[in-house]
Design a protein around this motif. Structure first.
Motif, PDB file in Angstrom:
ATOM      1  N   LEU A 197       5.656 -15.018  -1.947  1.00  0.00           N
ATOM      2  CA  LEU A 197       6.035 -14.612  -3.314  1.00  0.00           C
ATOM      3  C   LEU A 197       6.690 -13.370  -3.452  1.00  0.00           C
ATOM      4  N   ALA A 198       7.201 -12.675  -2.200  1.00  0.00           N
ATOM      5  CA  ALA A 198       7.696 -11.577  -2.077  1.00  0.00           C
ATOM      6  C   ALA A 198       9.150 -11.440  -2.713  1.00  0.00           C
ATOM      7  N   TYR A 199       9.534 -10.567  -3.418  1.00  0.00           N
ATOM      8  CA  TYR A 199      11.047 -10.547  -3.455  1.00  0.00           C
ATOM      9  C   TYR A 199      11.654  -9.492  -2.334  1.00  0.00           C
ATOM     10  N   LYS A 200      12.664 -10.197  -1.805  1.00  0.00           N
ATOM     11  CA  LYS A 200      13.374  -9.638  -0.540  1.00  0.00           C
ATOM     12  C   LYS A 200      14.503  -9.006  -0.675  1.00  0.00           C
ATOM     13  N   GLY A 201      14.951  -8.858  -1.886  1.00  0.00           N
ATOM     14  CA  GLY A 201      16.308  -8.296  -2.157  1.00  0.00           C
ATOM     15  C   GLY A 201      16.082  -6.652  -1.884  1.00  0.00           C
ATOM     16  N   SER A 202      15.146  -6.012  -2.203  1.00  0.00           N
ATOM     17  CA  SER A 202      15.127  -4.681  -1.898  1.00  0.00           C
ATOM     18  C   SER A 202      13.492  -4.277  -1.973  1.00  0.00           C
ATOM     19  N   VAL A 203      13.186  -3.200  -1.200  1.00  0.00           N
ATOM     20  CA  VAL A 203      11.888  -2.608  -1.298  1.00  0.00           C
ATOM     21  C   VAL A 203      11.947  -1.284  -1.527  1.00  0.00           C
ATOM     22  N   ASN A 204      10.731  -0.979  -2.649  1.00  0.00           N
ATOM     23  CA  ASN A 204      10.451   0.288  -2.997  1.00  0.00           C
ATOM     24  C   ASN A 204       9.789   1.232  -2.328  1.00  0.00           C
ATOM     25  N   VAL A 205      10.070   2.298  -1.931  1.00  0.00           N
ATOM     26  CA  VAL A 205       9.249   3.198  -1.076  1.00  0.00           C
ATOM     27  C   VAL A 205       9.146   4.724  -1.946  1.00  0.00           C
ATOM     28  N   THR A 206       8.026   5.139  -1.693  1.00  0.00           N
ATOM     29  CA  THR A 206       7.757   6.403  -2.277  1.00  0.00           C
ATOM     30  C   THR A 206       7.402   7.419  -1.242  1.00  0.00           C
ATOM     31  N   GLN A 207       8.313   8.581  -1.081  1.00  0.00           N
ATOM     32  CA  GLN A 207       8.330   9.439   0.149  1.00  0.00           C
ATOM     33  C   GLN A 207       7.847  10.641  -0.410  1.00  0.00           C
ATOM     34  N   LYS A 208       7.437  11.435   0.688  1.00  0.00           N
ATOM     35  CA  LYS A 208       6.987  12.728   0.309  1.00  0.00           C
ATOM     36  C   LYS A 208       7.791  13.871   0.849  1.00  0.00           C
ATOM     37  N   SER A 238       6.803   9.352   7.904  1.00  0.00           N
ATOM     38  CA  SER A 238       5.408   9.454   8.028  1.00  0.00           C
ATOM     39  C   SER A 238       5.165   9.922   6.396  1.00  0.00           C
ATOM     40  N   GLY A 239       4.191   9.118   6.067  1.00  0.00           N
ATOM     41  CA  GLY A 239       3.554   9.396   4.711  1.00  0.00           C
ATOM     42  C   GLY A 239       4.145   8.298   3.721  1.00  0.00           C
ATOM     43  N   ASP A 240       5.245   7.641   4.189  1.00  0.00           N
ATOM     44  CA  ASP A 240       5.810   6.604   3.055  1.00  0.00           C
ATOM     45  C   ASP A 240       4.820   5.498   2.776  1.00  0.00           C
ATOM     46  N   VAL A 241       4.961   5.117   1.574  1.00  0.00           N
ATOM     47  CA  VAL A 241       4.298   3.942   0.829  1.00  0.00           C
ATOM     48  C   VAL A 241       5.196   3.233   0.293  1.00  0.00           C
ATOM     49  N   TYR A 242       5.333   1.735   0.946  1.00  0.00           N
ATOM     50  CA  TYR A 242       6.115   0.750   0.900  1.00  0.00           C
ATOM     51  C   TYR A 242       5.528  -0.414  -0.196  1.00  0.00           C
ATOM     52  N   ARG A 243       6.154  -0.597  -1.502  1.00  0.00           N
ATOM     53  CA  ARG A 243       5.598  -1.501  -2.192  1.00  0.00           C
ATOM     54  C   ARG A 243       6.449  -2.717  -2.137  1.00  0.00           C
ATOM     55  N   ILE A 244       5.991  -4.057  -1.898  1.00  0.00           N
ATOM     56  CA  ILE A 244       6.846  -5.200  -2.145  1.00  0.00           C
ATOM     57  C   ILE A 244       6.243  -6.002  -3.106  1.00  0.00           C
ATOM     58  N   THR A 245       7.083  -6.277  -4.059  1.00  0.00           N
ATOM     59  CA  THR A 245       6.869  -6.828  -5.325  1.00  0.00           C
ATOM     60  C   THR A 245       7.064  -8.154  -5.302  1.00  0.00           C
TER      61      THR A 245
END
Length: 809
Positions: free
Chosen positions: A344-355, A377-384
């Motif tokens: 079910l993953a959207y593979k076109g792009s990935v959102n990442v929250t960086q510090k 280090s500390g990246d949080v990747y969210r696969i929608t």
């Protein structure tokens, strides 16, 4: 001095037979001087090894040993010693040995509890928390050729062939083994392969047949030494004793794996103060590669440094969690750690929250940059998830042969979609079809189509379709009401039935299972009145038809056609009741069941039919037990006896429960003497189905029960009062309430004591009756606080009265 030399020589010569026997039981010539009590456990072990190497048992050499001069008593001692030593050896093998001839000293480490509270989402942390995966060395495997010998090891050396020798030789603290008649051989720091060659060369100087090939040498690892390793940075750091065959992963498991901030990818193995290996646990977790799982040596140090970079992956991947990254690895490598996107993953792009140094920031990584983007280090990747919509879906519903979802293509018309659905069904309403269309702003609109024109080639009506269109083809049956008719009364299956055109009364009666046996010939049909105008002068709500039928064959006036919503009622016969019966038991001539011959059958009639009362009957003991009817219970439920609820229950609920679960029957007393004088007396009650007439036998005793000292039956004495019978039963106990005493007579009638001023009147006692003394109600005593409150009230009243009198003087 000469005497001392002589004594030593004699002792030496005396021991030679023992030594000879210990070395070669099978080849000794004279065993008469053998004393088993003088042999130690090492000698017995050598004998066992000798027999084992020749594939023989102690029982097989018994006759040969006795023939060589060994006494049967000494041989039995030898057999017992070998059996005892074998049992001890077997017991030790259960816990310490892997295979025959190889053992491991029992390793004991101080009991330590792992530090808990770590993040189980860290990839790899569960590897060291599994009790079934401990990486312990397998002692049953062949000795590794590169195994390095050291103090504490034991070598099993065997010479077999023309010449024979067997011995378990421990490696001393100096790294040497001692071979009898050969001397000390240094094996420290040598591999098992090199040590075998060195021992073979040394033995060849004593056993000459080795060089000629007539004898062979076998060297194997008999006992494995224990080594010490140190683990730093684990959940439970410290010194651990492990087998010399242990590997890095086994030691890591014992230490609980890396600590909360420990690295899983840069674990250092230090030997002689130098890093000889960098262990990456991910190689094993992802690929099953154990190349980093190297063997340990004494005094090795396993150092687990803190991680350098960790990132988090959430959402639609197969294995979300926290992952450790090495320098130079990309997001593509990170995806491989997670086992990739799920379905079910959207593979076109990935959102990442960086510090950043001061705040957070959000970034999108396009699919083309997966191989070049390096996580921080500390990246949080969210696969929608992918969108819940279709890029080429179209749907057709209704009166087509294959209503379903189909693939859409540009230029597709409604005729093409109908063809995909295998055309219109016979009931299709082709003059109009509906298209529900999704507009670009996500609102919907309806497009109407004439399918007749569209299928005949009219391009204006054969409209172009768009994706997500929903085409509905109506059915002519959608515009037809579903009419019903109702049949009730004396029919086997009453209820509502579907109306069909030309439905007749005969058809409906047969469909409903036919008439019941109680059906009369009268049938009433009620039909609704339909009119365009309201006629206020006509008050009729339905039109009635009264017909006569023949119940025997379910036929009626021919061809009476029914209309929608007709209500057919089959009337019951005027007289159609099954015979009902009552039961009479007790002291009558013919007890049993009797059918009620008339609707007003009386007690006297049934007793007369039963032959009347016998000579043993008590004419004052006639009564009727009548089952409580459901209608009576429903009437009680409708009456509310309670003023207020108590314990979440009501009085009428208790009354109903008692009637249903306890009482079940009502008792009707019958005065038989009055009936005999006048059959028209009201005492001659009418019977109902299910009644039971009971005629008691004459009993001369009087039962006394309740709160008396002795529940008993006292012989009846004419003229004696209730007090006489109570005294005969021992009197009333402390809880008895004499003022409420009552008597139950044989016919079920009860009479209670009455009171007037200071006078008590008790009912008359008759033969067969029962006296019951109830229990006094428990009076609630006033508490001290209540007494004080009442006293204060009286004091207040007295004060008011006193004040009033003083004011009116």
């Amino acid at each position: 001095m000469k005497k001392l030399v002589t004594v030593v020589l004699v002792m030496f010569l005396g021991l030679l037979p023992l030594t000879s026997m210990a070395q070669d039981l099978l080849k000794g010539n004279d065993l008469s001087a053998v004393k088993v009590d003088n042999l130690n456990d090492a000698d017995i072990s050598k004998l066992q090894s000798q027999l084992l190497s020749n594939n023989m048992t102690i029982d097989q050499v018994e006759q040969m040993a006795i023939a060589k001069g060994m006494s049967p008593l000494e041989f039995s001692k030898l057999k017992a010693r070998m059996s005892s030593l074998a049992s001890v050896s077997t017991e030790g093998n259960t816990n310490d040995k892997g295979v025959a001839g190889r053992k491991q000293d029992k390793i004991v480490n101080a009991k330590k509890d792992f530090v808990t509270g770590g993040d189980m989402t860290i990839f790899g942390s569960d590897l060291f928390d599994s009790g079934s995966l401990n990486f312990e060395p397998n002692l049953k495997l062949a000795t590794p050729v590169n195994y390095i010998l050291g103090p504490g090891d034991e070598l099993a050396v065997s010479v077999y062939g023309v010449q024979e020798y067997n011995g378990n030789l421990p490696v001393s603290v100096e790294g040497k083994i001692y071979v009898p008649y050969v001397g000390q051989i240094s094996v420290f720091g040598m591999t098992i392969e090199a040590a075998t060659q060195k021992i073979k060369n040394s033995l060849s100087s004593i056993y000459s047949t080795i060089n000629s090939g007539q004898s062979h040498v076998s060297v194997s690892l008999g006992s494995i030494r224990t080594i010490k390793v140190t683990i730093i940075g684990s959940k439970q750091p410290g010194n651990y004793s492990v087998s010399s065959l242990s590997t890095v992963y086994n030691a890591l498991f014992m230490g609980g794996g890396p600590g909360i901030n420990g690295s899983y990818r840069n674990i250092e193995l230090l030997r002689n103060n130098k890093v000889i290996r960098i262990i990456d646990v991910y190689n094993f977790l992802l690929n099953g590669n154990q190349s980093d799982n190297v063997g340990l040596k004494d005094n090795d140090v396993i150092r687990i440094p803190s991680y350098t970079s960790r990132v988090t992956v959430e959402g639609e991947v197969k294995r979300p969690g926290v992952f450790e990254m090495k320098v130079g690895e990309t997001f593509k490598d990170l995806l491989s750690f997670t086992s990739g996107f799920n379905e079910l993953a959207y593979k076109g792009s990935v959102n990442v929250t960086q510090k950043t140094g001061t705040e957070f920031k959000v970034k999108d990584i396009k699919a083309g940059d997966f191989g070049s983007y390096k996580p921080l280090s500390g990246d949080v990747y969210r696969i929608t998830k992918i969108l819940n919509r279709f890029e080429n879906r179209i749907e057709v519903r209704g009166a087509v042969f294959r209503p379903d979802t189909y693939s859409f293509y540009e230029g597709m018309r409604i005729s093409n979609l109908i063809a995909k659905a295998d055309g219109l069904k016979e009931d299709a309403y082709a003059k109009r079809a509906r298209i529900i269309r999704l507009k670009p702003d996500l609102t919907t609109e309806i497009v109407q189509v004439n399918l007749v024109e569209a299928l005949n080639g009219n391009t204006e009506q054969d409209v172009l379709l768009k994706k997500e269109d929903i085409v509905t083809v109506y059915s002519v049956l959608d515009f037809v009401d579903e009419f019903k008719v109702t049949v009730d009364g004396e029919i086997r299956n009453p209820g509502e039935y579907n109306f069909y055109e030309n439905l007749s009364l005969n058809d409906l009666l047969i469909q409903a299972g036919g008439l019941s046996g109680s059906a009369s010939k009268r049938v009433e049909i009620a039909r609704m009145i339909k009119s365009e105008e309201i006629d206020n002068t006509n008050l009729s709500k339905a039109q009635l038809f009264n017909l006569e039928i023949s119940p025997e064959d379910n036929e009626q006036v021919k061809n009476f056609k029914l209309e929608p919503y007709d209500v057919v009622t089959i009337r019951r016969m005027g007289m159609y009741e099954r015979p009902e019966s009552v039961t009479i038991s007790g002291s009558v001539s013919y007890p049993g069941k009797y059918v009620l011959a008339s609707k007003k059958e009386k007690v006297y009639d049934v007793i007369t039919r039963s032959g009347g009362l016998t000579a043993l009957a008590n004419n004052e003991g006639v009564k009727i037990k009548r089952p409580i009817q459901q209608a009576q219970i429903e009437d009680l439920k409708a009456v509310n006896f309670s003023i207020a609820k108590r314990d979440n229950d009501t009085i009428n609920t208790k009354v109903v429960d008692k009637l249903v679960n306890e009482v079940k029957y009502l008792t009707i007393p019958i005065d038989w003497k009055r009936i005999l004088k006048n059959q028209n007396d009201l005492a001659n009650v009418s019977l109902m189905a299910g009644d039971e007439i009971i005629v008691e036998k004459f009993a001369e005793g009087v039962k006394v029960a309740g709160n008396v000292l002795l529940t008993s039956e006292i012989p009846y004495v004419q003229g004696k009062s209730l007090k006489y019978y109570l005294n005969s039963a021992g009197g009333i106990d402390a809880k008895g309430w004499k003022r409420k005493a009552y008597i139950i007579y044989p016919n079920g009638r009860a009479d209670v004591a009455s009171h007037f001023l200071f006078f008590n009147s008790f009912p008359t006692v008759s033969p067969g009756s029962q006296i019951v003394i109830p229990e006094k109600p428990v009076a609630k005593k006033m508490t001290t606080a209540e007494i004080v409150s009442v006293g204060s009230v009286f004091v207040s009243i007295a004060g008011v009265i006193t004040t009033f009198l003083l004011l009116n003087r």
